[in-house]
Design a protein around this motif. Structure first.
Motif, PDB file in Angstrom:
ATOM      1  N   LEU A 198      -7.856   5.906  -8.728  1.00 22.77           N
ATOM      2  CA  LEU A 198      -6.982   4.761  -9.021  1.00 22.77           C
ATOM      3  C   LEU A 198      -6.436   4.161  -7.734  1.00 22.77           C
ATOM      4  O   LEU A 198      -6.381   2.936  -7.570  1.00 22.77           O
ATOM      5  CB  LEU A 198      -5.826   5.209  -9.915  1.00 22.77           C
ATOM      6  N   LEU A 199      -6.029   5.036  -6.793  1.00 25.82           N
ATOM      7  CA  LEU A 199      -5.483   4.541  -5.526  1.00 25.82           C
ATOM      8  C   LEU A 199      -6.547   3.793  -4.730  1.00 25.82           C
ATOM      9  O   LEU A 199      -6.252   2.757  -4.115  1.00 25.82           O
ATOM     10  CB  LEU A 199      -4.937   5.706  -4.700  1.00 25.82           C
TER      11      LEU A 199
ATOM     12  N   LEU B 236       0.833  -1.202   0.000  1.00 25.73           N
ATOM     13  CA  LEU B 236       0.000   0.000   0.000  1.00 25.73           C
ATOM     14  C   LEU B 236       0.871   1.257   0.000  1.00 25.73           C
ATOM     15  O   LEU B 236       0.579   2.232  -0.711  1.00 25.73           O
ATOM     16  CB  LEU B 236      -0.883  -0.020   1.240  1.00 25.73           C
TER      17      LEU B 236
ATOM     18  N   MET C 182       1.406   6.793  -6.589  1.00 26.43           N
ATOM     19  CA  MET C 182       0.314   7.697  -6.938  1.00 26.43           C
ATOM     20  C   MET C 182       0.733   9.153  -6.758  1.00 26.43           C
ATOM     21  O   MET C 182       0.399  10.002  -7.591  1.00 26.43           O
ATOM     22  CB  MET C 182      -0.894   7.376  -6.065  1.00 26.43           C
TER      23      MET C 182
ATOM     24  N   LEU D 246      -6.801   0.406  -6.048  1.00 31.56           N
ATOM     25  CA  LEU D 246      -5.665  -0.415  -5.609  1.00 31.56           C
ATOM     26  C   LEU D 246      -5.852  -0.887  -4.169  1.00 31.56           C
ATOM     27  O   LEU D 246      -5.611  -2.060  -3.847  1.00 31.56           O
ATOM     28  CB  LEU D 246      -4.382   0.404  -5.728  1.00 31.56           C
ATOM     29  N   VAL D 247      -6.323   0.030  -3.301  1.00 26.28           N
ATOM     30  CA  VAL D 247      -6.573  -0.331  -1.901  1.00 26.28           C
ATOM     31  C   VAL D 247      -7.635  -1.412  -1.821  1.00 26.28           C
ATOM     32  O   VAL D 247      -7.507  -2.391  -1.070  1.00 26.28           O
ATOM     33  CB  VAL D 247      -7.005   0.921  -1.110  1.00 26.28           C
TER      34      VAL D 247
ATOM     35  N   LEU E  65      -6.118  -4.717  -2.862  1.00 25.30           N
ATOM     36  CA  LEU E  65      -5.180  -5.268  -1.875  1.00 25.30           C
ATOM     37  C   LEU E  65      -5.888  -5.760  -0.626  1.00 25.30           C
ATOM     38  O   LEU E  65      -5.475  -6.750  -0.022  1.00 25.30           O
ATOM     39  CB  LEU E  65      -4.159  -4.196  -1.483  1.00 25.30           C
TER      40      LEU E  65
END
Lengths: 102, 178
Positions: B103-104, A11, A18, B107-108, B111
């Motif tokens: 986008l983040l 993360l 990012m 991703l989180v 995951l």
């Protein structure tokens, strides 16, 4: 390493990547764009190290060494290009360098 | 070790945010050094001490110093910092920030919802294994890295050379004579 820590590390790599991507998008100064590319490469290397530690293999660290080498070569050529652009155009604005014929 | 990791990760994220929001390039680079050092602490807690040393030596020691020298050669002034402040308006950064945040978030989500693997103890991959891998199966990659660095040196020398601008050939003769 516990799995929570691995996911946290991945993360962290994602967040750093990012931030680098965001900085490339919003900055007009060409040196700041080069710095942001360095941040993104560093985040990619962090992801490789996390994966190498997770599966207890040296390949992740080998890939990090390759990324390090590539970043060093890239920043030297990039800085030479930036100095050339600055001497031709007298500015660091990346929008000013949109014409190939300097 | 767990707490050290989280503190170093928080410092890395905060200093990277400071890097991308500074107007003065030297300040941004100093925050970048802090960011690289905290990432190297993260490497140390992940069991890669040799990579932590390499991170400090090459990123914080060589690359950042190279960029600082180039900035010193460019003679930045107060007006440049002011123009930087004008370029970084909220209308410029809100759109890309929202897209990157989406986008983040994806991703989180990926995951955190992935199937959890079994818990393992922290096993450090020491530098000896890395060296054996580098000069065993990755030997070709090491040689390619050498070629890449050579190309970088030649390219930087060729691109960084400054040609003297000559306006007229009479002036060229005069400047050659002088």
């Amino acid at each position: 390493m516990s799995t929570a820590s691995m996911e946290a590390a991945l993360l962290l790599a994602g967040i750093l990547f990012m931030l680098g991507l965001l900085s490339v998008l919003i900055r007009r100064n060409i040196i700041f764009m080069l710095i942001s590319v360095e941040i993104m490469l560093n985040a990619a290397g962090l992801a490789f190290i996390v994966a190498g530690t997770r599966w207890v293999q040296p390949d992740g660290q080998v890939m990090f060494i390759f990324i390090l080498t590539m970043a060093a070569a890239e920043v030297s050529v990039g800085l030479a290009l930036i100095m050339q652009i600055y001497h031709q155009l007298k500015t660091l604005d990346s929008d000013a360098a949109n014409v190939m014929k300097g | 070790m767990e707490l050290t990791f989280y503190i170093a990760a928080a410092v890395a994220i905060l200093s990277t945010i400071m890097v991308i929001t500074r107007y003065n390039m030297i300040h941004a680079l100093l925050y970048l050094v802090v960011s690289f050092m905290s990432v190297s602490v993260v490497f140390f807690t992940l069991g890669a001490p040799f990579m932590a040393a390499l991170e400090i030596i090459i990123y914080a020691g060589a690359i950042v110093v190279l960029i600082i020298f180039v900035i010193m050669m460019l003679n930045m002034t107060k007006e440049d910092i002011q123009r930087e402040k004008e370029w970084l308006k909220p209308s410029v950064w809100v759109g890309p920030a929202m897209l990157s945040a989406i986008l983040l978030a994806e991703l989180v989500h990926i995951l955190t919802t992935s199937n959890p693997a079994q818990t393992e103890a922290l096993v450090a991959v020491d530098a000896k294994l890395v060296g054996l891998a580098l000069f065993g199966p990755y030997l070709l990659g090491v040689q390619l890295c050498g070629i890449l660095l050579m190309a970088g040196i030649v390219g930087a020398y060729h691109l960084g050379r400054q040609k003297k601008k000559v306006i007229h050939r009479f002036l060229q003769e005069r400047s050659a004579a002088a």
